[in-house]
Write a protein that holds these residues in place. Sequence first.
Motif, PDB file in Angstrom:
ATOM      1  N   LEU A   1       2.809   2.192   0.742  1.00 35.48           N
ATOM      2  CA  LEU A   1       3.285   2.297   2.114  1.00 35.48           C
ATOM      3  C   LEU A   1       4.739   2.746   2.080  1.00 35.48           C
ATOM      4  O   LEU A   1       5.605   2.020   1.599  1.00 35.48           O
ATOM      5  CB  LEU A   1       3.180   0.945   2.818  1.00 35.48           C
ATOM      6  N   THR A   2       5.016   3.945   2.562  1.00 35.90           N
ATOM      7  CA  THR A   2       6.382   4.460   2.625  1.00 35.90           C
ATOM      8  C   THR A   2       6.940   4.093   3.995  1.00 35.90           C
ATOM      9  O   THR A   2       6.293   4.329   5.017  1.00 35.90           O
ATOM     10  CB  THR A   2       6.403   5.977   2.419  1.00 35.90           C
ATOM     11  N   CYS A   3       8.163   3.523   4.005  1.00 33.50           N
ATOM     12  CA  CYS A   3       8.692   2.933   5.229  1.00 33.50           C
ATOM     13  C   CYS A   3      10.113   3.383   5.540  1.00 33.50           C
ATOM     14  O   CYS A   3      10.911   3.619   4.636  1.00 33.50           O
ATOM     15  CB  CYS A   3       8.716   1.420   5.094  1.00 33.50           C
ATOM     16  N   VAL A   4      10.405   3.457   6.843  1.00 33.02           N
ATOM     17  CA  VAL A   4      11.765   3.700   7.325  1.00 33.02           C
ATOM     18  C   VAL A   4      12.192   2.490   8.150  1.00 33.02           C
ATOM     19  O   VAL A   4      11.363   1.783   8.721  1.00 33.02           O
ATOM     20  CB  VAL A   4      11.870   4.986   8.176  1.00 33.02           C
TER      21      VAL A   4
ATOM     22  N   ILE B   1       5.945   1.998   9.049  1.00 32.47           N
ATOM     23  CA  ILE B   1       5.194   2.646   7.973  1.00 32.47           C
ATOM     24  C   ILE B   1       4.951   4.091   8.396  1.00 32.47           C
ATOM     25  O   ILE B   1       4.275   4.347   9.387  1.00 32.47           O
ATOM     26  CB  ILE B   1       3.872   1.905   7.711  1.00 32.47           C
ATOM     27  N   THR B   2       5.534   5.019   7.650  1.00 33.02           N
ATOM     28  CA  THR B   2       5.443   6.429   8.021  1.00 33.02           C
ATOM     29  C   THR B   2       4.425   7.208   7.197  1.00 33.02           C
ATOM     30  O   THR B   2       4.018   8.286   7.586  1.00 33.02           O
ATOM     31  CB  THR B   2       6.806   7.131   7.889  1.00 33.02           C
ATOM     32  N   ARG B   3       4.037   6.649   6.042  1.00 29.95           N
ATOM     33  CA  ARG B   3       3.107   7.373   5.173  1.00 29.95           C
ATOM     34  C   ARG B   3       2.342   6.379   4.330  1.00 29.95           C
ATOM     35  O   ARG B   3       2.902   5.389   3.860  1.00 29.95           O
ATOM     36  CB  ARG B   3       3.882   8.327   4.272  1.00 29.95           C
ATOM     37  N   THR B   4       1.066   6.643   4.133  1.00 30.31           N
ATOM     38  CA  THR B   4       0.268   5.831   3.213  1.00 30.31           C
ATOM     39  C   THR B   4      -0.314   6.752   2.155  1.00 30.31           C
ATOM     40  O   THR B   4      -0.624   7.913   2.421  1.00 30.31           O
ATOM     41  CB  THR B   4      -0.882   5.105   3.938  1.00 30.31           C
ATOM     42  N   TYR B   5      -0.449   6.211   0.952  1.00 31.14           N
ATOM     43  CA  TYR B   5      -1.032   6.976  -0.148  1.00 31.14           C
ATOM     44  C   TYR B   5      -1.961   6.048  -0.914  1.00 31.14           C
ATOM     45  O   TYR B   5      -1.514   5.029  -1.459  1.00 31.14           O
ATOM     46  CB  TYR B   5       0.062   7.516  -1.069  1.00 31.14           C
TER      47      TYR B   5
ATOM     48  N   ILE C   1      12.086   2.294   1.713  1.00 36.56           N
ATOM     49  CA  ILE C   1      11.374   1.519   0.696  1.00 36.56           C
ATOM     50  C   ILE C   1       9.918   1.966   0.611  1.00 36.56           C
ATOM     51  O   ILE C   1       9.390   2.592   1.529  1.00 36.56           O
ATOM     52  CB  ILE C   1      11.420  -0.012   0.961  1.00 36.56           C
ATOM     53  N   MET C   2       9.303   1.604  -0.525  1.00 38.67           N
ATOM     54  CA  MET C   2       7.883   1.840  -0.730  1.00 38.67           C
ATOM     55  C   MET C   2       7.265   0.536  -1.205  1.00 38.67           C
ATOM     56  O   MET C   2       7.743  -0.063  -2.175  1.00 38.67           O
ATOM     57  CB  MET C   2       7.657   2.928  -1.768  1.00 38.67           C
ATOM     58  N   CYS C   3       6.237   0.090  -0.505  1.00 40.87           N
ATOM     59  CA  CYS C   3       5.539  -1.138  -0.864  1.00 40.87           C
ATOM     60  C   CYS C   3       4.133  -0.787  -1.334  1.00 40.87           C
ATOM     61  O   CYS C   3       3.482   0.072  -0.742  1.00 40.87           O
ATOM     62  CB  CYS C   3       5.447  -2.069   0.334  1.00 40.87           C
ATOM     63  N   THR C   4       3.683  -1.461  -2.379  1.00 43.06           N
ATOM     64  CA  THR C   4       2.333  -1.253  -2.889  1.00 43.06           C
ATOM     65  C   THR C   4       1.552  -2.543  -2.730  1.00 43.06           C
ATOM     66  O   THR C   4       1.998  -3.603  -3.184  1.00 43.06           O
ATOM     67  CB  THR C   4       2.361  -0.842  -4.375  1.00 43.06           C
ATOM     68  N   ILE C   5       0.410  -2.454  -2.039  1.00 44.13           N
ATOM     69  CA  ILE C   5      -0.463  -3.612  -1.840  1.00 44.13           C
ATOM     70  C   ILE C   5      -1.902  -3.195  -2.160  1.00 44.13           C
ATOM     71  O   ILE C   5      -2.191  -2.019  -2.355  1.00 44.13           O
ATOM     72  CB  ILE C   5      -0.385  -4.164  -0.402  1.00 44.13           C
ATOM     73  N   TRP C   6      -2.805  -4.173  -2.193  1.00 42.20           N
ATOM     74  CA  TRP C   6      -4.221  -3.862  -2.387  1.00 42.20           C
ATOM     75  C   TRP C   6      -4.756  -3.150  -1.155  1.00 42.20           C
ATOM     76  O   TRP C   6      -4.423  -3.514  -0.024  1.00 42.20           O
ATOM     77  CB  TRP C   6      -5.025  -5.139  -2.645  1.00 42.20           C
TER      78      TRP C   6
END
Length: 105
Positions: free
Chosen positions: A90-93, A77-81, A53-58
């Motif tokens: 937030l890219t998550c596994v 959380i494996t990656r932030t952009y 999943i990918m979550c977008t927050i402030w």
Amino acid sequence: MDKIIYLLKEEVKENEIGDIIRSMEKNKRYADVNSIRQSEAYQAAAVGLKPEIMCTIWKFEYNNEPFLLYESKEYKITRTYIKDDEKVELTCVAKVNNEVNCYGT
């Protein structure tokens, strides 16, 4: 942003007799939750990762927490952009039995 996630960070404290006490600090956040884009899934698979999943927050709400909880499932959380509009993706596994399930089957 209409979904509720919890950002998780391990807290390590010491009690009055010196025992180490570990707990998870939970911070509630509102987020957009999406599936992984097809192109990103293929790129991750090429190096053996399996994001879910990918979550977008402030951006100001994210303090480098390593885990998140969404719909009773824990993710790493494996990656932030950081996006241009003051948000962070937030890219998550998935975590299974306290282990990160980041590799394909």
